[in-house]
Enzyme design. Sequence first.
Site, PDB file in Angstrom:
ATOM      1  N   CYS A   2       0.804  -1.250   0.059  1.00 55.63           N
ATOM      2  CA  CYS A   2      -0.028  -0.062  -0.067  1.00 55.63           C
ATOM      3  C   CYS A   2       0.824   1.343  -0.032  1.00 55.63           C
ATOM      4  O   CYS A   2       2.086   1.248   0.369  1.00 55.63           O
ATOM      5  CB  CYS A   2      -1.025  -0.091   1.169  1.00 55.63           C
ATOM      6  N   GLY A  28      -0.715   0.512  -5.073  1.00 57.94           N
ATOM      7  CA  GLY A  28      -2.037   0.103  -4.829  1.00 57.94           C
ATOM      8  C   GLY A  28      -3.100   0.670  -5.731  1.00 57.94           C
ATOM      9  O   GLY A  28      -3.199   1.705  -5.713  1.00 57.94           O
ATOM     10  N   ASN A 101       0.691   0.361   5.663  1.00 59.28           N
ATOM     11  CA  ASN A 101       1.357  -0.382   4.869  1.00 59.28           C
ATOM     12  C   ASN A 101       1.899  -1.592   5.391  1.00 59.28           C
ATOM     13  O   ASN A 101       3.101  -1.263   6.338  1.00 59.28           O
ATOM     14  CB  ASN A 101       2.325   0.683   4.026  1.00 59.28           C
ATOM     15  N   GLY A 102       1.672  -2.715   5.167  1.00 56.10           N
ATOM     16  CA  GLY A 102       2.395  -4.068   5.715  1.00 56.10           C
ATOM     17  C   GLY A 102       1.359  -5.009   6.013  1.00 56.10           C
ATOM     18  O   GLY A 102       0.464  -5.198   5.674  1.00 56.10           O
ATOM     19  N   TYR A 257      10.905  -4.194  -7.643  1.00 60.78           N
ATOM     20  CA  TYR A 257       9.753  -3.987  -8.317  1.00 60.78           C
ATOM     21  C   TYR A 257       8.731  -2.727  -7.729  1.00 60.78           C
ATOM     22  O   TYR A 257       8.222  -2.428  -8.650  1.00 60.78           O
ATOM     23  CB  TYR A 257       8.983  -5.430  -8.218  1.00 60.78           C
TER      24      TYR A 257
END
Length: 504
Positions: A2, A28, A101-102, A257
């Site tokens: 995210c 996201g 995020n995570g 990425y």
Amino acid sequence: MCGIVGIVGFTPVNQQIYDALTVLQHRGQDAAGIMTEHEGALYLRKDVGLVRDVFQQRHMLQLKGNIGIGHVRYPTAGCDSSDEAQPFYVNAPYGLCLAHNGNLTNARQLADVLMREDRRHLNTSSDSEVLLNVLASELQRFGTTRASAADIFAAISATFRRIRGGYAVIAMILGHGVIGFRDPHGIRPLVIGKRDTPRGREHMIASESVALDQSGFELLRDVGPGEAVYIDETGRLHTKQCADPVRHTPCIFEYVYFARPDSIIDNISVYKARLRMGELLADKIRRTRPQHDIDVVIPIPDTSRTSAMQVAQILGVKYREGFIKNRYIGRTFIMPGQEQRAKSVRSKLNAIDLEFRGKNVLLVDDSIVRGTTSAQIIEVARDAGAKAVYFASAAPPVRYPNVYGIDMPAASELVAAGRTEDEVARLIGADWLIYQDLADLERAVRHHDSQVSEFDTSCFSGHYVTGDVTPEYLARLQAERSDMAKAQRNTAGAGVSLKVVGGP
């Protein structure tokens, strides 16, 4: 994965948060949300879809205030509906909202404790809501009408003691300001920036430095592992080490990425790391195939371009753009289901026949995860007339689940799991396949100015830096997070839902 952002300013922040989310959109594409504070009231807009679709002019006008946070999401475990779009909110204490995020590796145990002992209701199955309620419980212990910076840091320290996993968090406390903190291993990225204005210094916290660049903020530094930052309503920045850093091991897949090439994470340029990946990959090709017959190197857009250019230069062969990408199709790796990923590949990429016809082509990609996209791209190259199609991955084989917030948890869905390089080549239809070595990948990302010597390489190595990932945990994740499990949940539907104001 995210993208998160938070701003404390002296003028309305709605547009700045929107702009930051647009440059974090690559993290996201499933849902987006913004929450702001103005004169003691909170304003929220969130929904499924891209940032540009979720926020119309009427929504932006309603997002009042000089303080706010935002979030873009792609679906992982427990994130299958619009109800689980972030930010999340609880009204006590003070009014608290959070973007995360995570992934918490002990979310299930925490949820049980929260409901049984803390008497807190959880409206979704998202670990982000669990995290929000843990933080709220710790803040509420002080029982004061206004929390001091010391109180806030004490609550964050207590939160660190309860949660495990890889995470970066931004939260807004009504009447106080914005806080941000990062897991003790620094697995997920978080940066802080400043901008001086005639009225004072404004601050932004975000997942990547490109979000700061978008609105003219200067990168101050990364939030350290186990560190918390608090920007109060006056714009004053407070910082404290709230958990002892264990080992600084940022996620190496960010550099492969996820992150944008123009980002700097932990003082490491993503762009330069990808250049070095290409150099080391080319060296391996020269060692293993000194008599190669490659006519042209073609990247699979977009993330592999930087590495592919270096491969071509070092091998002394032509570099060509052989695929044209439809910019309006989402990133296939972060699409929620295998069927949707497979359907999107042909509509996403179109080949320029002249670059393939009669040639031995080396396709370079950043990584190979499920293999479906790679197989279809190789098929497109053959249909365009390629004589031979070779495939190079700038990353090592992805053989293990990721448990720290990347949606590749089921080993059964990873094409390299339990297979040799030759077996993967046959499955994806390549004439030959070459992967980057893990040691070379780490060498490529490591930089002497970064003070980072180790990385989380769990999806390549099977070593989980938090030390709490058991075979039983991985088996449960596979059962919960596989594409089949997601499809079954979508068919079954959701339970209790909370309506979000603002309307479609």
